[in-house]
Design an enzyme around this catalytic site. Structure first.
Site, PDB file in Angstrom:
ATOM      1  N   ASP A 217      11.868  37.071  28.924  1.00  0.00           N
ATOM      2  CA  ASP A 217      11.867  36.028  29.079  1.00  0.00           C
ATOM      3  C   ASP A 217      11.949  35.556  30.705  1.00  0.00           C
ATOM      4  O   ASP A 217      11.719  35.937  31.990  1.00  0.00           O
ATOM      5  CB  ASP A 217      13.011  35.084  28.693  1.00  0.00           C
ATOM      6  CG  ASP A 217      12.282  33.783  27.809  1.00  0.00           C
ATOM      7  OD1 ASP A 217      11.944  32.825  28.667  1.00  0.00           O
ATOM      8  OD2 ASP A 217      11.901  33.919  27.423  1.00  0.00           O
ATOM      9  N   HIS A 240       9.304  35.214  33.117  1.00  0.00           N
ATOM     10  CA  HIS A 240       9.038  34.302  33.274  1.00  0.00           C
ATOM     11  C   HIS A 240       9.051  33.722  34.648  1.00  0.00           C
ATOM     12  O   HIS A 240       8.547  32.142  34.794  1.00  0.00           O
ATOM     13  CB  HIS A 240       9.143  33.697  32.180  1.00  0.00           C
ATOM     14  CG  HIS A 240       8.631  33.705  31.094  1.00  0.00           C
ATOM     15  ND1 HIS A 240       8.491  32.918  29.824  1.00  0.00           N
ATOM     16  CD2 HIS A 240       7.706  34.804  30.862  1.00  0.00           C
ATOM     17  CE1 HIS A 240       7.868  33.823  28.827  1.00  0.00           C
ATOM     18  NE2 HIS A 240       7.629  34.684  29.202  1.00  0.00           N
TER      19      HIS A 240
END
Length: 401
Positions: A217, A240
């Site tokens: 993430d 991310h």
């Protein structure tokens, strides 16, 4: 003779000062409290913390080399003196998460000043089972523990340690002030969902530097109320990217401002640097952000402002309702590298136009197997100011594929 005597007196004073400092700096080794490698460490840690926190002078808790099983730990202050948590072993979490409330920490430090967490050791969240069963890409990972929670910590340093395979976020910082994160390794597989490396909220004067983050993430996520944050020399990927937000999901969120990200490298991430706000959000502010000297290596979307953020279809009730977070005074400067998709630039603003958005010396090229069609820059409700050499396609308002 007088000079010689004075030298001897001075030397004795220094020796006595060092001796007193050594005596006053107490060490609390968890093995002295019953901890054994491959055994349970919960009670030994609690007992060592109780004595260290009450010590009249600087105290050091030592977790020596070896693997120790830990169900949960809560280190509550305030303490009488500064505390060093010397972590040279491996703390291993159970594979199954039981008895945790939403957002709770596996290891929590709270209400402490002058805390140092240091060493060559690892906080191993043992999260493999959680990602597959409870942490799917369509769910928020409720009731899964955060590896390390730092609540109301001030004037402190976190250095050298590794956090691995957290079941949820690796670090969460709530209302921290004057904190330094340096020389850390934050590691989880790309398929681990909601394993943000460091999440910050309502915190001031934070520095994150010389750190490697590879997760499933956001490498770093910046929540509401974060101010005076400096991120430098961070290698991010997979993951991310580094994200401001998501913002606007809750009522009464505080402004985000004075954020600097410099000298960072992004490798194979889905985003580079990103500002994301929820559709249908109430009024809020995100301003004064500076992203400079960044290298993008095969990044899907290197530069992004997304004010239509709605992951997993979780905000269908707000469909068509724009975000009301006001984004302004954002500089993207000296950013180079490659994008693995056609979207090299994505600036989609909400109810209020994004203002003071600057692009200075941007050189981004497309590469990789995901490229279908020419590169594109998307600019909606924003007119970015461009200067220097900007190697980007002209802006379009089409934010489809």
């Amino acid at each position: 003779m007088v000079l010689q005597r004075n030298k001897k007196v001075s030397f004795l004073v220094v020796v006595l000062a060092i001796s007193v400092a050594t005596i006053n700096c107490q060490t609390f080794d968890v093995t002295k409290y019953g901890a054994k490698p491959n055994g349970q460490i919960d009670q030994a840690l609690a007992d060592a913390w109780k004595e260290a926190c009450a010590a009249p002078s600087k105290a050091t808790i030592v977790v020596p080399k070896g693997t120790y099983n830990l169900n949960k730990a809560f280190f509550l202050g305030p303490c009488k003196s500064p505390v060093v948590f010397q972590m040279d072993g491996i703390l291993m979490a159970p594979s199954a998460a039981k008895g945790f409330k939403d957002g709770e920490g596996w290891v929590t430090f709270e209400k402490l000043q002058h805390l140092t967490i240091t060493g060559t050791g690892t906080f191993d969240g043992n999260g493999g089972q959680s990602w597959g069963k409870k942490c799917k890409r369509t769910d928020y990972c409720e009731q899964l523990p955060i590896n390390i929670r730092l609540n109301f910590i001030t004037d402190s340093v976190i250095e050298g340690i590794t956090t691995k395979d957290s079941k949820q976020f690796h670090f969460t910082v709530l209302e921290g002030e004057n904190l330094l994160f340096t020389n850390l390794k934050i590691i989880a597989p790309e398929e681990s969902w909601t394993t943000d490396g460091i999440h910050l909220g309502r915190s001031t004067n934070i520095t994150i530097t010389d750190t490697t983050i590879a997760t499933g993430d956001d490498c770093i996520s910046i929540g509401d109320g974060t101010k005076q944050l400096k991120i430098t020399k961070v290698t991010c990927g997979p993951g991310h990217g580094i994200s401001v937000g998501s913002l606007g999901k809750y009522q009464n969120e505080l402004p985000v401002e004075d954020i600097t990200v410099t000298d960072c490298t992004f490798k194979g991430t889905s985003n580079g640097v990103r500002i994301k706000t929820w559709q249908g959000s109430t009024d809020g502010v995100a301003k004064g952000m500076h992203f400079e000297k960044l290298t993008m290596d095969n990044v899907e979307t290197p530069i992004i402002i997304d004010q239509k953020y709605c992951p997993w279809g979780a905000c269908t009730q707000f469909e068509g309702k724009p975000s009301k977070i006001k984004v302004s005074d954002v500089v993207f400067k000296d950013i180079k590298g490659t994008s693995s998709t056609p979207k090299v630039l994505y600036l989609v603003c909400g109810a209020y136009p994004c203002e003071g958005i600057q692009l200075n010396n941007i050189d981004l090229k497309t590469t990789g197997s995901k490229i279908k069609g020419p590169a594109k820059s998307v600019c909606t409700n924003v007119k970015p100011e461009m200067s220097g050499t900007v190697n980007l396609p002209p802006c379009t308002t089409d934010d489809s594929a």
